[in-house]
Structure formats: structure tokens, C-alpha cells
Design a protein around this motif. Sequence first.
Motif, PDB file in Angstrom:
ATOM      1  N   ILE A 177      47.320   6.127  62.117  1.00  0.00           N
ATOM      2  CA  ILE A 177      46.443   5.608  63.206  1.00  0.00           C
ATOM      3  C   ILE A 177      47.185   4.282  63.550  1.00  0.00           C
ATOM      4  CG2 ILE A 177      44.379   4.338  63.466  1.00  0.00           C
ATOM      5  CD1 ILE A 177      43.131   6.843  61.737  1.00  0.00           C
ATOM      6  N   LEU A 178      47.960   3.651  62.622  1.00  0.00           N
ATOM      7  CA  LEU A 178      48.574   2.435  62.805  1.00  0.00           C
ATOM      8  C   LEU A 178      50.087   2.740  63.404  1.00  0.00           C
ATOM      9  CD1 LEU A 178      48.270   0.603  59.258  1.00  0.00           C
ATOM     10  CD2 LEU A 178      46.724   0.650  61.003  1.00  0.00           C
ATOM     11  N   THR A 179      50.286   1.604  64.163  1.00  0.00           N
ATOM     12  CA  THR A 179      51.680   1.573  64.746  1.00  0.00           C
ATOM     13  C   THR A 179      52.874   1.648  63.704  1.00  0.00           C
ATOM     14  OG1 THR A 179      52.205  -0.806  65.098  1.00  0.00           O
ATOM     15  CG2 THR A 179      50.853   0.295  66.647  1.00  0.00           C
ATOM     16  N   GLY A 180      54.031   2.271  63.971  1.00  0.00           N
ATOM     17  CA  GLY A 180      55.211   2.065  63.182  1.00  0.00           C
ATOM     18  C   GLY A 180      55.362   0.751  62.597  1.00  0.00           C
ATOM     19  N   HIS A 181      55.234  -0.215  63.373  1.00  0.00           N
ATOM     20  CA  HIS A 181      55.485  -1.657  63.004  1.00  0.00           C
ATOM     21  C   HIS A 181      54.298  -2.032  61.936  1.00  0.00           C
ATOM     22  CE1 HIS A 181      55.826  -6.173  63.612  1.00  0.00           C
ATOM     23  NE2 HIS A 181      57.017  -5.801  63.509  1.00  0.00           N
ATOM     24  N   GLU A 182      53.077  -1.633  62.406  1.00  0.00           N
ATOM     25  CA  GLU A 182      51.981  -2.224  61.412  1.00  0.00           C
ATOM     26  C   GLU A 182      52.203  -1.302  60.239  1.00  0.00           C
ATOM     27  OE1 GLU A 182      48.446  -2.913  64.778  1.00  0.00           O
ATOM     28  OE2 GLU A 182      48.883  -1.003  63.894  1.00  0.00           O
ATOM     29  N   ASN A 183      52.626  -0.002  60.048  1.00  0.00           N
ATOM     30  CA  ASN A 183      52.755   0.643  58.974  1.00  0.00           C
ATOM     31  C   ASN A 183      53.956  -0.236  58.078  1.00  0.00           C
ATOM     32  OD1 ASN A 183      51.920   3.456  58.215  1.00  0.00           O
ATOM     33  ND2 ASN A 183      52.141   3.439  60.415  1.00  0.00           N
ATOM     34  N   LEU A 184      55.091  -0.665  58.633  1.00  0.00           N
ATOM     35  CA  LEU A 184      56.151  -1.074  57.873  1.00  0.00           C
ATOM     36  C   LEU A 184      55.646  -2.632  57.382  1.00  0.00           C
ATOM     37  CD1 LEU A 184      59.496  -0.183  59.694  1.00  0.00           C
ATOM     38  CD2 LEU A 184      58.361   0.879  57.781  1.00  0.00           C
ATOM     39  N   VAL A 185      54.975  -3.042  58.009  1.00  0.00           N
ATOM     40  CA  VAL A 185      54.482  -4.523  57.741  1.00  0.00           C
ATOM     41  C   VAL A 185      53.422  -4.485  56.590  1.00  0.00           C
ATOM     42  CG1 VAL A 185      53.009  -6.618  58.444  1.00  0.00           C
ATOM     43  CG2 VAL A 185      54.860  -5.763  59.944  1.00  0.00           C
ATOM     44  N   MET A 186      52.456  -3.474  56.675  1.00  0.00           N
ATOM     45  CA  MET A 186      51.671  -3.310  55.527  1.00  0.00           C
ATOM     46  C   MET A 186      52.164  -2.882  54.287  1.00  0.00           C
ATOM     47  SD  MET A 186      48.519  -0.566  55.407  1.00  0.00           S
ATOM     48  CE  MET A 186      49.601   0.753  55.434  1.00  0.00           C
ATOM     49  N   ILE A 187      53.136  -2.163  54.565  1.00  0.00           N
ATOM     50  CA  ILE A 187      53.864  -1.804  53.047  1.00  0.00           C
ATOM     51  C   ILE A 187      54.456  -2.969  52.518  1.00  0.00           C
ATOM     52  CG2 ILE A 187      55.673  -0.175  52.092  1.00  0.00           C
ATOM     53  CD1 ILE A 187      54.601   2.120  54.364  1.00  0.00           C
ATOM     54  N   GLY A 188      55.249  -3.646  53.535  1.00  0.00           N
ATOM     55  CA  GLY A 188      55.885  -4.856  52.929  1.00  0.00           C
ATOM     56  C   GLY A 188      55.152  -5.912  52.300  1.00  0.00           C
ATOM     57  N   ARG A 189      53.891  -6.075  53.019  1.00  0.00           N
ATOM     58  CA  ARG A 189      52.849  -6.891  52.287  1.00  0.00           C
ATOM     59  C   ARG A 189      52.561  -6.601  51.014  1.00  0.00           C
ATOM     60  NH1 ARG A 189      51.669 -11.487  53.093  1.00  0.00           N
ATOM     61  NH2 ARG A 189      49.187 -11.513  53.664  1.00  0.00           N
ATOM     62  N   LEU A 190      52.204  -5.135  50.779  1.00  0.00           N
ATOM     63  CA  LEU A 190      51.777  -4.640  49.509  1.00  0.00           C
ATOM     64  C   LEU A 190      52.855  -4.703  48.586  1.00  0.00           C
ATOM     65  CD1 LEU A 190      49.716  -1.486  50.927  1.00  0.00           C
ATOM     66  CD2 LEU A 190      48.749  -3.910  50.006  1.00  0.00           C
ATOM     67  N   TYR A 191      54.290  -4.811  48.933  1.00  0.00           N
ATOM     68  CA  TYR A 191      55.559  -5.220  48.209  1.00  0.00           C
ATOM     69  C   TYR A 191      55.493  -6.549  47.807  1.00  0.00           C
ATOM     70  CZ  TYR A 191      57.892  -0.771  47.867  1.00  0.00           C
ATOM     71  OH  TYR A 191      58.298   0.568  47.421  1.00  0.00           O
ATOM     72  N   HIS A 192      54.412  -7.261  48.443  1.00  0.00           N
ATOM     73  CA  HIS A 192      54.281  -8.841  48.304  1.00  0.00           C
ATOM     74  C   HIS A 192      55.272  -9.812  48.682  1.00  0.00           C
ATOM     75  CE1 HIS A 192      51.931  -6.996  44.604  1.00  0.00           C
ATOM     76  NE2 HIS A 192      51.141  -7.071  45.484  1.00  0.00           N
ATOM     77  N   LEU A 193      55.705  -9.283  49.926  1.00  0.00           N
ATOM     78  CA  LEU A 193      56.763 -10.296  50.784  1.00  0.00           C
ATOM     79  C   LEU A 193      55.769 -10.862  51.382  1.00  0.00           C
ATOM     80  CD1 LEU A 193      58.983  -7.591  52.546  1.00  0.00           C
ATOM     81  CD2 LEU A 193      59.366  -9.029  50.483  1.00  0.00           C
ATOM     82  N   GLY A 194      55.983 -12.127  51.842  1.00  0.00           N
ATOM     83  CA  GLY A 194      55.001 -13.073  52.648  1.00  0.00           C
ATOM     84  C   GLY A 194      54.883 -12.436  54.264  1.00  0.00           C
ATOM     85  N   LYS A 195      54.038 -13.198  54.786  1.00  0.00           N
ATOM     86  CA  LYS A 195      53.561 -12.408  56.124  1.00  0.00           C
ATOM     87  C   LYS A 195      54.872 -12.388  57.126  1.00  0.00           C
ATOM     88  CE  LYS A 195      48.645 -12.684  57.447  1.00  0.00           C
ATOM     89  NZ  LYS A 195      47.898 -13.668  57.325  1.00  0.00           N
ATOM     90  N   SER A 196      55.426 -13.766  57.048  1.00  0.00           N
ATOM     91  CA  SER A 196      56.655 -13.754  58.123  1.00  0.00           C
ATOM     92  C   SER A 196      57.814 -12.819  57.583  1.00  0.00           C
ATOM     93  CB  SER A 196      56.879 -15.041  58.450  1.00  0.00           C
ATOM     94  OG  SER A 196      57.397 -15.725  57.086  1.00  0.00           O
ATOM     95  N   ALA A 197      57.770 -12.740  56.406  1.00  0.00           N
ATOM     96  CA  ALA A 197      59.081 -11.915  55.738  1.00  0.00           C
ATOM     97  C   ALA A 197      58.869 -10.281  55.943  1.00  0.00           C
ATOM     98  CB  ALA A 197      59.221 -12.292  53.994  1.00  0.00           C
ATOM     99  N   ALA A 198      57.712 -10.075  55.600  1.00  0.00           N
ATOM    100  CA  ALA A 198      57.336  -8.792  55.882  1.00  0.00           C
ATOM    101  C   ALA A 198      57.499  -8.321  57.284  1.00  0.00           C
ATOM    102  CB  ALA A 198      55.859  -8.442  55.423  1.00  0.00           C
ATOM    103  N   ARG A 199      57.192  -9.222  58.315  1.00  0.00           N
ATOM    104  CA  ARG A 199      57.428  -8.882  59.923  1.00  0.00           C
ATOM    105  C   ARG A 199      58.986  -8.657  60.278  1.00  0.00           C
ATOM    106  NH1 ARG A 199      53.547 -12.907  61.641  1.00  0.00           N
ATOM    107  NH2 ARG A 199      51.501 -12.120  61.274  1.00  0.00           N
ATOM    108  N   GLN A 200      59.586  -9.787  59.481  1.00  0.00           N
ATOM    109  CA  GLN A 200      60.964  -9.696  59.765  1.00  0.00           C
ATOM    110  C   GLN A 200      61.742  -8.484  59.347  1.00  0.00           C
ATOM    111  OE1 GLN A 200      62.924 -13.424  58.345  1.00  0.00           O
ATOM    112  NE2 GLN A 200      64.909 -12.485  58.584  1.00  0.00           N
ATOM    113  N   ARG A 201      61.337  -8.013  57.825  1.00  0.00           N
ATOM    114  CA  ARG A 201      61.875  -6.925  57.322  1.00  0.00           C
ATOM    115  C   ARG A 201      61.707  -5.599  58.373  1.00  0.00           C
ATOM    116  NH1 ARG A 201      65.868  -4.830  55.420  1.00  0.00           N
ATOM    117  NH2 ARG A 201      65.501  -3.086  53.561  1.00  0.00           N
TER     118      ARG A 201
END
Lengths: 273, 319
Positions: B94-118
Amino acid sequence: MTAIIDQAPAHKIRRHNPRPRLRWAVSDALVLVGRGMRHTIRNLDALFMSVFLPIMLLVLFVYVFGGAIEVGTEYINYVVPGIILLCAGFGAAVTAVNVTNDMATGVIDRFRTLPIANWIVVFGHVVASMARNLFATGLVISLALVMGFRPTGSVLDWLGAVGVIALFILTMTWVSVMFGLIAKSPDAASGFTFFILFLPYVSSAFVPTDTMPSVLHGFAEHQPITPIIETVRGLLMGTPIGNNAWLAVAWCVGILVIVVPVSGQLFRRRTSR
Amino acid sequence: MTESPPAIEASGLRKSFGKTEVLKGVDLVVERGAVLALLGPNGAGKTTAVRILSTLLPADGGVATVGGHDVSRAPNEVRSVVGIAGQYATVDEILTGHENLVMIGRLYHLGKSAARQRADELLEQFDLVEAGKRPVKTYSGGMRRRLDLAASLIAKPPIIFLDEPTTGLDPRSRQSMWNVIRELVESGITLLLTTQYLEEADQLADRVAVIDHGRIIAEGTPADLKSTIGNERLELEFAGSAELTAAAGVIGVDTIRRHEPDTKLSLAVDGPDDVRQILTALDAAGVKVADLALLKPTLDDVFFSLTGTIQDDAEGNAA
Ligand SMILES: Nc1ncnc2c1ncn2[C@@H]1O[C@H](COP(=O)(O)OP(=O)(O)OP(=O)(O)O)[C@@H](O)[C@H]1O
Ligand SMILES: [Mg+2]
């Protein structure tokens, strides 16, 4: 061309202690609640249902059946608490489908490989369901007010009513989580939502139970929806509550005490295969 | 290699589901920075092995360490050094590709902007920048696979498991997946990939382990494996089983394999000279060839040369 993995040391990103701590648990929960909210907004069918179901029910019961049903007051004042609970119950039951989807599609495997406590995935669904259905409840009440619902309760009564409704939503959500964990496919889980949709009809939601034949009457009198509805109705409309408030709370807490640990067990079982 | 311990080491892994024994004592070693292909047919136990090594499934017996951590005693430590892209994509539809990656990045405890950048970086590298804005349910199979792989790379894990990364992809998507995997390997990660395709193992892996009915029946470099089966297979078709038997006599039975309808046989050959010799010999003996084809060896051929039987009848005896 850049390499996909630059050689930044992995430990700069990873936490040193992979064991989830409270702080991370809270941040993980927020991320997963956010996911649940996105699902709610994107799931157009469910969104459509949660807006149109109450409108249709109100129109149906107030204008179509209402004239023929004698309950001793304006029928809209009698029926609105029932419609609130029906909608909230149905909305909560959607959680079953969401949970089964996670389990059946393998999304859960992705979450399981992350350094998070797995149960937070379920928690995200529960909180999203609470938020979604409290919002929907507000919507139903506003609509009812527009259509002539005239509650008499004080501010304190209102708080009490919202509290009981919230407890009801929480209970239904956890029951749904349990069914979501039992169901093998999202279709089976959505069958469960229809069962929930049906329950309030055999209660005092739409008609007083003493008009029902004895078997149904017995069921309606003793099923949990009836005391919950009588409590909400009493708080909002000033009808007698008696011991219904205690019964309502006891039912909800009793169900939660069973369903939450059972869900935990089912979740553990489903995530170890 | 040197004295540094292997990235992945398993010995005696066993697993049963009910009464069916799926893994019957699997031993594997993958050195740091190496690529091992676990090659096997449907139901051989590849996914089961990968799930055990990535802590998703408890083993019934045996020990395994990944990145130096025991998979059953220190699953959290293992999870922190591996990335897994399963056989079935595990991304949120249901999420977009970008949202998926950001969500997983956040759950790896990257900061918000770091998760977006990754997330942006990975979408760029996996050629999903445009698709990243759409919900995953609109993706093709190949895009889903790439997104799933991207998701497993978010935290830059040094060890990666890929379960049948190209099964179900068309030849073009398969090529692009191979390129992605090659880049990944060049960056120095350790990779364990499973596949049903001999060609894929040959293209990507340093070492190949052949798994069948829950046992490793051969292990070596792709060159080792190919030397046992020859570079190419010659498939000959005859008018009937009488001609087939005659042909088998001319060529020598030990190198051939008879096919089911009993009019075809295939054998390992090395280049056109071999083919010419065989055809000349058949011609001299008066055996008429109805049809012939020169094929790349497949998993079937590997199994035939390792076990002497066609894979479905194989009892898993090592050659
Ligand atoms: N959860 C399960 N319950 C029961 N049996 C299972 C389970 N998972 C796998 N199996 C069985 O174990 C065997 C090995 O399965 P596995 O998925 O590991 O094979 P595979 O090599 O990955 O095959 P494929 O190429 O089809 O993916 C199969 O016979 C399968 O039916
Ligand atoms: Mg598999």
C-alpha cells in the motif's frame, strides 16, 4: 557510477546494543502507527465504508424504520448510540484484515529482520485502529446532530460515554487482531468483519430486546453489546443505566484479559515458522 | 583465506516440518567477501536453509554462525549484520517505494532526514526513482524484487542473503538484476544466493553448493562443477528406441542419459570436434539421427552427472 555499498562502517548506522530499549520502542511504535494511518487513508474502500455506512444506517433507521418502531422517545435519540457502536465495531474489525495481510504476504518477515520488538507491528495496527475509529465516531455523532439527535448528557457524561466507546473500540480491535492472526487469508479475515457487523442487530441497539422471541431475547440480554449500548445511551440520553456500566466494563476488560495474551501466543507461533 | 572466521558457517543443520525432513544435515561455509550459490531444484530446502541462517526460522539441529554470531543464541546480533531479500518480496503493497524505504530506515533508527537520503540513494541506484512515488501494488515483478533488495541494503549490512533473486523475471529483468548483484559484490559484501539456474550460479558465484532433498551433494567452484558435466550438452533424437539403443552402443553408455519418451539422449561434449566425431561414428554404424540440438547444461545435467539419475528420482547420493 557509485558503488551500492559505500564502505561506511556499518556500526555507525547500527546501534551497538540491538536489544530494543524503551526510547526506541516509542520511536518504532510511532513509525508503525504512521504506517497504519497511511493504510487507512489509502484504503479507499474502507474509508468509503466508514463515511457512508453511518450515513446509510442513520437514514435507514431514522427515516425508513424509525416511524414504525415505538421506543417511547424520538427514535433517533434511541438509535444513535447503537449506530455509533456498530460503526466503531465494524471499523475495528477491519484490523483483522490488516493483520492477516501482514502475516500472509511476508511483510512480517521484513519487520522480523529489523532490530525492533516484533509485537510493535501489532501495536501499530491497534493504535491506528483506535485513532481511525474515534475519528469515525466523531463523524457519526456530528451527522446525527445534524439529523436531529438531541442528547441531554453533561460534559462529564460525554467524557464517560467517549471512554466507554474507546474501551469498546479497543476490545473489538484486539478481538480482530486475534482473528487476523488465526485467519489464513485476508478473505477469511474479512468474513469475520461481517460477523461483527451483525452482532449489534441482536442487541438493544435498534429495538428494545423485550420485543424479541425468547431465545434471541436471552442472547441479546446477555451479549456484551447490550450493556455497552445501554451505558452509552444512559450517559447521553439520561435513560437508567443500573448495573450496565459495570457489566460493560467487566465484559470489555474480561475479553481483553483473554484475547491479548492469546493474540501474543498466536503471534509468537505465527512468527516462528 | 586468512585467520578471520568465515562470514557464514553452518554444520549439520536439520529441519523437519511435521514428518517431512526438509534439511538432513546441511554444512556450508562462506568466506568473507565471497559469493556462494546454493543451487537446487524446487523443494530442495534452499528457502528453509536461508530462513534458518537469517534467524527467521529455528533449526531442529546443528549449529550456524553468521558474522561470528550464533543464529539461535544471538539472533539480534545476526540481524544487525545481515540483509535479506526473500523469495517473495516483503514490501508493503500500500505504501510507495519511497515510503517503504524511509519506514525501514526509520526502523533501523536512522534519523528522519538520513532515512530519506538513504531512500533516495537506493531508489537512484536501483533505477526506481520514478516508480518510487507510486504504491508498490502497481509494480512489476522485477521492480518489486529490486525494491526488496534495496530495502535489505538500507543499513549497509556486510552479509546478504538473496533467495532466488531472478525466479519469475524475464531475461531482461534478470540481466539487470545480475548487474545490480555484481555491483554489490564488487563493493566487498559477502553473499549467499539461492538459485535453480546453473547459469546464474556460474555468472555470479565464486563457489557453488548443490542441494538436493535437504543434503549438499556437491560443493566447488563453478569451473569444478562444469568440468564434471562438460561445457555443452548434445541432445540427439532418433526415430525409435531401437535406433536409440544402437546409438548408445556406438557412443558408449556411461556418458549418456536417456530421456523419457525413449527416443532422445543427451551427452556432455566439448566443442564442435566432439560433435563431429560422434556424428561420424553414428553415420559409420548406420544409425540415423532424426534431430539434434546443442544446449547449455542445466540443473538437470548437473544432477545427472552427480547422482546418475534424473533429479526427481535422485535419492541424494553423492557422486
Ligand atoms: N512452513 C512449512 N510447513 C510445511 N512444509 C514446508 C514449510 N516450508 C517448507 N516446507 C516444505 O519443505 C520443503 C523444502 O522447501 P523450501 O521452500 O526450503 O524449498 P526450496 O528449495 O526453497 O524450493 P523452491 O525452489 O520451490 O523455492 C518443501 O517440500 C516444502 O513443501
Ligand atoms: Mg525457495
